[in-house]
Design a protein around this motif. Structure first.
Motif, PDB file in Angstrom:
ATOM      1  N   ARG A 129       3.008  -3.513   4.663  1.00  0.00           N
ATOM      2  CA  ARG A 129       3.257  -2.045   5.904  1.00  0.00           C
ATOM      3  C   ARG A 129       2.460  -1.077   4.690  1.00  0.00           C
ATOM      4  O   ARG A 129       2.945  -0.614   3.661  1.00  0.00           O
ATOM      5  CB  ARG A 129       4.167  -1.743   6.715  1.00  0.00           C
ATOM      6  CG  ARG A 129       5.281  -2.111   5.672  1.00  0.00           C
ATOM      7  CD  ARG A 129       6.630  -1.925   6.726  1.00  0.00           C
ATOM      8  NE  ARG A 129       6.748  -2.987   7.021  1.00  0.00           N
ATOM      9  CZ  ARG A 129       7.614  -3.369   7.924  1.00  0.00           C
ATOM     10  NH1 ARG A 129       9.137  -2.489   7.997  1.00  0.00           N
ATOM     11  NH2 ARG A 129       8.144  -4.633   8.116  1.00  0.00           N
ATOM     12  N   LEU A 130       1.900   0.495   5.480  1.00  0.00           N
ATOM     13  CA  LEU A 130       2.578   1.402   4.378  1.00  0.00           C
ATOM     14  C   LEU A 130       3.685   1.791   3.520  1.00  0.00           C
ATOM     15  O   LEU A 130       4.794   1.668   4.965  1.00  0.00           O
ATOM     16  CB  LEU A 130       1.811   2.646   5.261  1.00  0.00           C
ATOM     17  CG  LEU A 130       0.105   2.786   5.297  1.00  0.00           C
ATOM     18  CD1 LEU A 130       0.012   4.673   6.299  1.00  0.00           C
ATOM     19  CD2 LEU A 130      -0.401   2.890   4.538  1.00  0.00           C
ATOM     20  N   LEU A 176       0.903  -1.188   0.216  1.00  0.00           N
ATOM     21  CA  LEU A 176      -0.017  -0.048  -0.484  1.00  0.00           C
ATOM     22  C   LEU A 176       1.142   1.383  -0.061  1.00  0.00           C
ATOM     23  O   LEU A 176       1.691   1.416   0.777  1.00  0.00           O
ATOM     24  CB  LEU A 176      -0.775  -0.068   1.129  1.00  0.00           C
ATOM     25  CG  LEU A 176      -2.145   0.972   1.103  1.00  0.00           C
ATOM     26  CD1 LEU A 176      -3.050   0.180   0.140  1.00  0.00           C
ATOM     27  CD2 LEU A 176      -3.241   0.603   2.407  1.00  0.00           C
ATOM     28  N   CYS A 177       0.988   2.075  -0.985  1.00  0.00           N
ATOM     29  CA  CYS A 177       1.619   3.563  -1.169  1.00  0.00           C
ATOM     30  C   CYS A 177       1.005   3.916   0.160  1.00  0.00           C
ATOM     31  O   CYS A 177       0.045   4.518  -0.050  1.00  0.00           O
ATOM     32  CB  CYS A 177       0.847   3.935  -2.013  1.00  0.00           C
ATOM     33  SG  CYS A 177       1.212   5.659  -3.015  1.00  0.00           S
ATOM     34  N   GLU A 178       2.295   4.660   0.678  1.00  0.00           N
ATOM     35  CA  GLU A 178       1.983   5.773   1.779  1.00  0.00           C
ATOM     36  C   GLU A 178       1.592   6.617   0.918  1.00  0.00           C
ATOM     37  O   GLU A 178       1.226   7.967   1.828  1.00  0.00           O
ATOM     38  CB  GLU A 178       3.383   5.412   3.318  1.00  0.00           C
ATOM     39  CG  GLU A 178       4.067   6.471   2.116  1.00  0.00           C
ATOM     40  CD  GLU A 178       5.513   6.243   3.246  1.00  0.00           C
ATOM     41  OE1 GLU A 178       5.048   4.918   3.635  1.00  0.00           O
ATOM     42  OE2 GLU A 178       6.152   7.164   3.509  1.00  0.00           O
ATOM     43  N   HIS A 179       1.867   7.234   0.012  1.00  0.00           N
ATOM     44  CA  HIS A 179       1.643   9.002  -0.579  1.00  0.00           C
ATOM     45  C   HIS A 179       0.217   8.841  -0.732  1.00  0.00           C
ATOM     46  O   HIS A 179      -0.924   9.659  -0.405  1.00  0.00           O
ATOM     47  CB  HIS A 179       2.542   9.267  -1.649  1.00  0.00           C
ATOM     48  CG  HIS A 179       3.832   9.212  -1.262  1.00  0.00           C
ATOM     49  ND1 HIS A 179       4.669   8.697  -2.061  1.00  0.00           N
ATOM     50  CD2 HIS A 179       4.381   9.343   0.069  1.00  0.00           C
ATOM     51  CE1 HIS A 179       6.031   8.821  -1.213  1.00  0.00           C
ATOM     52  NE2 HIS A 179       5.603   8.913  -0.440  1.00  0.00           N
ATOM     53  N   HIS A 180      -0.021   7.953  -1.205  1.00  0.00           N
ATOM     54  CA  HIS A 180      -1.513   7.561  -1.471  1.00  0.00           C
ATOM     55  C   HIS A 180      -2.750   6.627  -1.501  1.00  0.00           C
ATOM     56  O   HIS A 180      -3.938   7.196  -1.847  1.00  0.00           O
ATOM     57  CB  HIS A 180      -2.094   7.673  -3.509  1.00  0.00           C
ATOM     58  CG  HIS A 180      -1.070   8.455  -4.382  1.00  0.00           C
ATOM     59  ND1 HIS A 180       0.283   8.121  -4.690  1.00  0.00           N
ATOM     60  CD2 HIS A 180      -1.078  10.520  -4.511  1.00  0.00           C
ATOM     61  CE1 HIS A 180       1.030   8.849  -4.997  1.00  0.00           C
ATOM     62  NE2 HIS A 180       0.068   9.997  -4.634  1.00  0.00           N
ATOM     63  N   MET A 181      -2.139   5.724  -0.661  1.00  0.00           N
ATOM     64  CA  MET A 181      -2.839   4.823   0.403  1.00  0.00           C
ATOM     65  C   MET A 181      -3.836   4.080  -0.715  1.00  0.00           C
ATOM     66  O   MET A 181      -5.359   3.600  -0.255  1.00  0.00           O
ATOM     67  CB  MET A 181      -4.262   5.894   0.880  1.00  0.00           C
ATOM     68  CG  MET A 181      -4.173   6.453   1.861  1.00  0.00           C
ATOM     69  SD  MET A 181      -2.728   5.577   3.830  1.00  0.00           S
ATOM     70  CE  MET A 181      -1.996   6.334   4.329  1.00  0.00           C
ATOM     71  N   LEU A 182      -3.031   3.510  -2.070  1.00  0.00           N
ATOM     72  CA  LEU A 182      -3.382   3.164  -2.839  1.00  0.00           C
ATOM     73  C   LEU A 182      -2.212   1.656  -2.512  1.00  0.00           C
ATOM     74  O   LEU A 182      -1.586   1.844  -3.096  1.00  0.00           O
ATOM     75  CB  LEU A 182      -4.040   3.793  -4.200  1.00  0.00           C
ATOM     76  CG  LEU A 182      -4.774   5.080  -4.412  1.00  0.00           C
ATOM     77  CD1 LEU A 182      -4.840   5.796  -5.570  1.00  0.00           C
ATOM     78  CD2 LEU A 182      -6.127   3.833  -4.391  1.00  0.00           C
ATOM     79  N   CYS A 203      -2.256   4.430  -7.768  1.00  0.00           N
ATOM     80  CA  CYS A 203      -2.046   5.401  -8.360  1.00  0.00           C
ATOM     81  C   CYS A 203      -1.494   5.441  -9.466  1.00  0.00           C
ATOM     82  O   CYS A 203      -2.060   7.267  -9.447  1.00  0.00           O
ATOM     83  CB  CYS A 203      -0.665   6.578  -6.610  1.00  0.00           C
ATOM     84  SG  CYS A 203       0.508   5.465  -6.863  1.00  0.00           S
TER      85      CYS A 203
END
Ligand code: ZN
Length: 145
Positions: free
Chosen positions: A68-69, A30-36, A102
Motif C-alpha cells: 500500500r502507499l 511504495l513511498c506515499e510522499h514521492h510515489m516511488l 526517492c
C-alpha cells in the motif's frame, strides 16, 4: 484484506517463552510522499506468552502492510502492533532496512544508503538483555552482507 483475515486460524496455544525470530523477509512498498518504490528486508521477533503464530503468517503480515502507499516508519510500527494485538506476547521487535528510490534517484542521489527503522514493544523495550539479543542479531545479519 485485514490482519484478522491474514492470520485466520494461524494462532496456536503453545507453552513457549523463547524468542521467535523470522529474519530477512523481503518486501516491496511504495513511498506515499514521492510515489516511488522502497524495498528491503524486515526482521520480526516476538516472545510468546502462551500463544504462537504460524511462521508463514509473519511474511504475509509484512506484505499486507507493505503493499500500500506507505512510509517506512509507519509500516514498521504497524507490523509490530499487528503481532502485539494478535498474540499479546511478552514483547515484539521489528526492524526494517530499506532502500528508497526517492533517495537514490532524486536530489541527494545516494545509491547505497539504506534507512533503518525499528519498533520495540514490551520486553524488547523494557528489558535490555532482550533488546540487545535482538539488535545484535540484526546487526550480525547486516555485517554478513
Ligand atoms: Zn519518498
Amino acid at each position: 484484506m485485514s490482519v484478522t483475515e491474514v492470520i485466520g486460524k494461524g494462532v496456536f496455544t503453545e507453552d513457549c517463552s523463547e524468542m521467535v525470530l523470522v529474519k530477512d523477509i523481503e518486501f516491496y512498498s511504495l513511498c506515499e510522499h514521492h510515489m516511488l518504490p522502497f524495498y528491503g528486508r524486515v526482521h520480526v521477533a516476538y516472545i510468546p506468552d502462551g500463544k504462537i503464530i504460524g511462521l508463514s503468517k509473519i511474511p504475509r503480515i509484512v506484505d499486507l502492510f507493505a503493499r500500500r502507499l506507505q512510509v517506512q516508519e509507519r509500516m514498521t510500527q504497524q507490523i509490530a502492533q499487528a503481532l502485539q494485538d494478535a498474540l499479546k506476547p511478552k514483547g515484539v521487535g521489528v526492524v526494517a532496512d530499506a532502500h528508497h528510490l526517492c533517495m537514490m534517484m532524486r536530489g541527494v542521489q545516494k545509491q547505497n544508503s539504506s534507512a533503518l527503522t525499528s519498533c520495540l514493544l514490551g520486553a524488547f523495550q523494557t528489558d535490555s538483555k532482550t533488546r540487545n539479543e535482538f539488535l545484535s542479531f540484526v546487526r550480525s545479519l547486516n555485517a554478513l552482507r
